[in-house]
Design a protein around this motif. Structure first.
Motif, mmCIF file in Angstrom:
data_model
loop_
_atom_site.group_PDB
_atom_site.id
_atom_site.type_symbol
_atom_site.label_atom_id
_atom_site.label_comp_id
_atom_site.label_asym_id
_atom_site.label_seq_id
_atom_site.Cartn_x
_atom_site.Cartn_y
_atom_site.Cartn_z
ATOM 1 N N SER A 111 125.188 56.599 7.655
ATOM 2 C CA SER A 111 125.483 57.505 6.548
ATOM 3 C C SER A 111 126.580 56.923 5.673
ATOM 4 C CB SER A 111 125.934 58.862 7.115
ATOM 5 O OG SER A 111 126.481 59.630 6.084
ATOM 6 N N ALA A 112 126.311 56.866 4.367
ATOM 7 C CA ALA A 112 127.294 56.291 3.460
ATOM 8 C C ALA A 112 128.347 57.321 3.062
ATOM 9 C CB ALA A 112 126.585 55.768 2.216
ATOM 10 N N ASP A 113 127.956 58.597 3.079
ATOM 11 C CA ASP A 113 128.892 59.627 2.605
ATOM 12 C C ASP A 113 129.229 60.660 3.686
ATOM 13 O OD1 ASP A 113 126.518 60.947 2.820
ATOM 14 O OD2 ASP A 113 126.425 61.664 0.746
ATOM 15 N N GLY A 114 128.833 60.359 4.915
ATOM 16 C CA GLY A 114 129.135 61.276 6.029
ATOM 17 C C GLY A 114 128.035 62.295 6.277
ATOM 18 N N LYS A 115 127.086 62.401 5.312
ATOM 19 C CA LYS A 115 126.036 63.427 5.461
ATOM 20 C C LYS A 115 124.744 62.791 5.970
ATOM 21 C CE LYS A 115 126.787 65.366 1.077
ATOM 22 N NZ LYS A 115 126.384 66.380 0.098
ATOM 23 N N ILE A 116 123.893 63.637 6.568
ATOM 24 C CA ILE A 116 122.553 63.163 6.957
ATOM 25 C C ILE A 116 121.507 64.065 6.298
ATOM 26 C CG2 ILE A 116 123.189 62.013 9.109
ATOM 27 C CD1 ILE A 116 122.334 64.524 10.644
ATOM 28 N N TYR A 117 120.316 63.525 6.162
ATOM 29 C CA TYR A 117 119.256 64.219 5.433
ATOM 30 C C TYR A 117 117.983 64.239 6.274
ATOM 31 C CZ TYR A 117 122.669 63.520 1.779
ATOM 32 O OH TYR A 117 123.837 63.540 1.053
ATOM 33 N N THR A 118 117.125 65.209 6.019
ATOM 34 C CA THR A 118 115.941 65.383 6.881
ATOM 35 C C THR A 118 115.037 64.148 6.901
ATOM 36 O OG1 THR A 118 114.879 66.541 5.063
ATOM 37 C CG2 THR A 118 115.803 67.901 6.789
ATOM 38 N N GLU A 119 114.940 63.462 5.751
ATOM 39 C CA GLU A 119 114.091 62.260 5.713
ATOM 40 C C GLU A 119 114.545 61.248 6.770
ATOM 41 O OE1 GLU A 119 111.232 61.569 4.199
ATOM 42 O OE2 GLU A 119 111.407 63.702 3.709
ATOM 43 N N GLN A 120 115.847 61.205 7.005
ATOM 44 C CA GLN A 120 116.375 60.247 7.994
ATOM 45 C C GLN A 120 116.163 60.740 9.429
ATOM 46 O OE1 GLN A 120 120.331 60.665 6.134
ATOM 47 N NE2 GLN A 120 120.415 58.437 6.159
ATOM 48 N N ILE A 121 115.991 62.048 9.563
ATOM 49 C CA ILE A 121 115.849 62.619 10.914
ATOM 50 C C ILE A 121 114.404 62.498 11.399
ATOM 51 C CG2 ILE A 121 116.194 64.700 12.330
ATOM 52 C CD1 ILE A 121 118.243 65.624 10.158
ATOM 53 N N LYS A 122 113.479 62.610 10.440
ATOM 54 C CA LYS A 122 112.040 62.632 10.776
ATOM 55 C C LYS A 122 111.600 61.536 11.761
ATOM 56 C CE LYS A 122 109.972 65.023 6.932
ATOM 57 N NZ LYS A 122 109.583 64.878 5.542
ATOM 58 N N PRO A 123 112.007 60.263 11.546
ATOM 59 C CA PRO A 123 111.504 59.213 12.439
ATOM 60 C C PRO A 123 111.812 59.461 13.919
ATOM 61 C CG PRO A 123 112.620 58.261 10.535
ATOM 62 C CD PRO A 123 112.834 59.737 10.453
ATOM 63 N N PHE A 124 112.866 60.228 14.206
ATOM 64 C CA PHE A 124 113.213 60.459 15.613
ATOM 65 C C PHE A 124 112.201 61.371 16.314
ATOM 66 C CE2 PHE A 124 117.249 59.193 13.717
ATOM 67 C CZ PHE A 124 117.588 58.160 14.583
ATOM 68 N N LEU A 125 111.380 62.044 15.505
ATOM 69 C CA LEU A 125 110.408 62.951 16.122
ATOM 70 C C LEU A 125 109.238 62.199 16.752
ATOM 71 C CD1 LEU A 125 110.295 65.918 13.601
ATOM 72 C CD2 LEU A 125 111.599 65.692 15.703
ATOM 73 N N HIS A 126 109.141 60.896 16.431
ATOM 74 C CA HIS A 126 108.030 60.131 16.988
ATOM 75 C C HIS A 126 108.050 60.090 18.512
ATOM 76 C CE1 HIS A 126 107.544 57.977 12.895
ATOM 77 N NE2 HIS A 126 106.883 59.112 12.953
ATOM 78 N N SER A 127 109.235 60.286 19.076
ATOM 79 C CA SER A 127 109.338 60.214 20.547
ATOM 80 C C SER A 127 108.942 61.529 21.213
ATOM 81 C CB SER A 127 110.775 59.877 20.926
ATOM 82 O OG SER A 127 111.640 60.840 20.374
ATOM 83 N N ARG A 128 108.623 62.536 20.397
ATOM 84 C CA ARG A 128 108.245 63.845 20.936
ATOM 85 C C ARG A 128 107.055 63.772 21.884
ATOM 86 N NH1 ARG A 128 110.006 68.539 18.307
ATOM 87 N NH2 ARG A 128 112.066 68.640 19.178
#
Ligand SMILES: Cc1ncc(COP(=O)(O)O)c(C=O)c1O
Length: 344
Positions: A111-128
């Motif tokens: 994170s460049a500004d300390g925040k995270i966004y849903t687009e960045q979270i999505k890839p982690f769902l692949h392990s579901r």
């Protein structure tokens, strides 16, 4: 070791607000039932419910790390994972307490500004559903972020919606929620329960208290049995009245807001004044009480002989300057003058 000095290192270095100490003295009369079964605790809980909603479940804690680790441990199992920014206090500054307490894997997002966004979270769902991978269960965001920036309610709602749709919970590290609310001129709950946060670590310590933190559940099912988790995580204070008194003081007559506004205003003033100094550049938006700046290594060294502050990123000569509720204009003037001299 210096005993009294001016720090721009952290709001943790500020003294306890006098009204907070007075409130602690006021409850220092006679006997009271311990462990939170007392009138001061009831009153303080009520004050937080007035702000965070009558259905909020409030548990007082002693440290921010404890609030984060205990609340996360309560809502996860060890095969889960927690997704947060790579700047998150959880990840960087809690000595692995969240990992130890939860047993969970922390997945960090650059994170460049300390925040995270849903687009960045999505890839982690692949392990579901894949038994070899830890299962994403919690998204944790920090408000205000470790870089002093703030999430707007729409941004929080978007993450909360995403969490909800994907059977995850949204945790907020609100060690500086007051500063974020002051910056956005909004009630704190607009940035927490009303925006879909499930569980909040709400910090008062950085805003003038001595040691007063709270875990607040907006999702009441999640709060079930948290009193046992709090005790097991050694965050249940026996002389609870002194923690409660601190919340009472900050939440009487909006002292919390006054303190947070002042800290933010002083950071803004500092940023405005150093902006004009050659070879000093501000690297983050100054939205709350932190100023991040790059300046020559030699200047940092000279400045650190007189002031205490941290180098944030050695490779970039980037420093973090933080203000607090007690920082005043004179402190800023003197510090800016010292910066000007140091860069010459
Ligand atoms: C964003 C954030 N969260 C949590 C904490 C943890 O607080 P404590 O030092 O009370 O454990 C801090 C402390 O600086 C913090 O900055």
């Amino acid at each position: 070791m210096k005993t009294a000095f001016k720090s721009f290192a952290s709001d943790n270095n500020a003294p306890v607000h006098k009204a907070v100490l007075q409130a602690m003295l006021q409850v220092n009369e006679g006997d009271t039932v311990g462990y939170g079964d007392d009138v001061h605790t009831l009153e303080a809980e009520q004050k937080l419910k007035d702000l965070f909603g009558k259905d909020a479940k409030v548990f007082f804690m002693l440290t921010g790390t404890g609030a984060n680790a205990a609340s996360l441990a309560h809502i996860t199992r060890p095969f889960h994972s927690i997704i947060c920014s790579d700047k998150a206090h959880l990840e960087k500054d809690e000595c692995g307490a969240p990992e130890k307490m939860t047993g969970c894997k922390l997945h960090t997002i650059p994170s460049a500004d300390g925040k995270i966004y849903t687009e960045q979270i999505k890839p982690f769902l692949h392990s579901r559903g894949f038994q070899h991978h830890s299962q994403p269960r919690v998204i944790s965001i920090t408000q205000a972020t470790e870089l002093g920036t703030v999430y707007h309610p729409e941004e929080i709602k978007q993450i909360a919606h995403f969490a909800n749709e994907n059977d995850m919970y949204l945790h907020m590290d609100g060690a500086r929620l007051a500063n974020a609310a002051a910056a956005l001129n909004m009630p704190m709950n607009e940035l927490a329960g009303s925006s879909g946060v499930d569980v909040l670590s709400y910090g008062a310590t950085k805003n003038g208290a001595m040691s007063a933190e709270a875990v607040i559940f907006f999702n009441s099912d999640l709060a079930k049995d948290f009193e046992y988790s709090r005790k097991q995580s050694m965050q249940l204070m026996s002389k609870m009245r002194y923690v409660s008194a601190q919340f009472q003081a900050l939440h009487t007559g909006e002292l919390w807001l006054e303190n947070a506004r002042r800290a933010n205003d002083m950071a803004r003033l500092l940023a405005e004044k150093v902006k004009g100094i050659p070879s000093v550049s501000i690297t983050q938006k100054v939205e709350t009480n932190a100023v991040f700046a790059i300046l020559p290594a030699k200047a940092i060294e000279i400045l650190q002989r007189r002031y205490f502050f941290y180098i944030w990123d050695n490779a970039r000569n980037e420093v973090r300057w933080m203000t607090a509720y007690h920082t005043n204009e004179k402190d800023i003037e003197a510090f800016v003058e010292a910066v000007r001299e140091a860069v010459q």
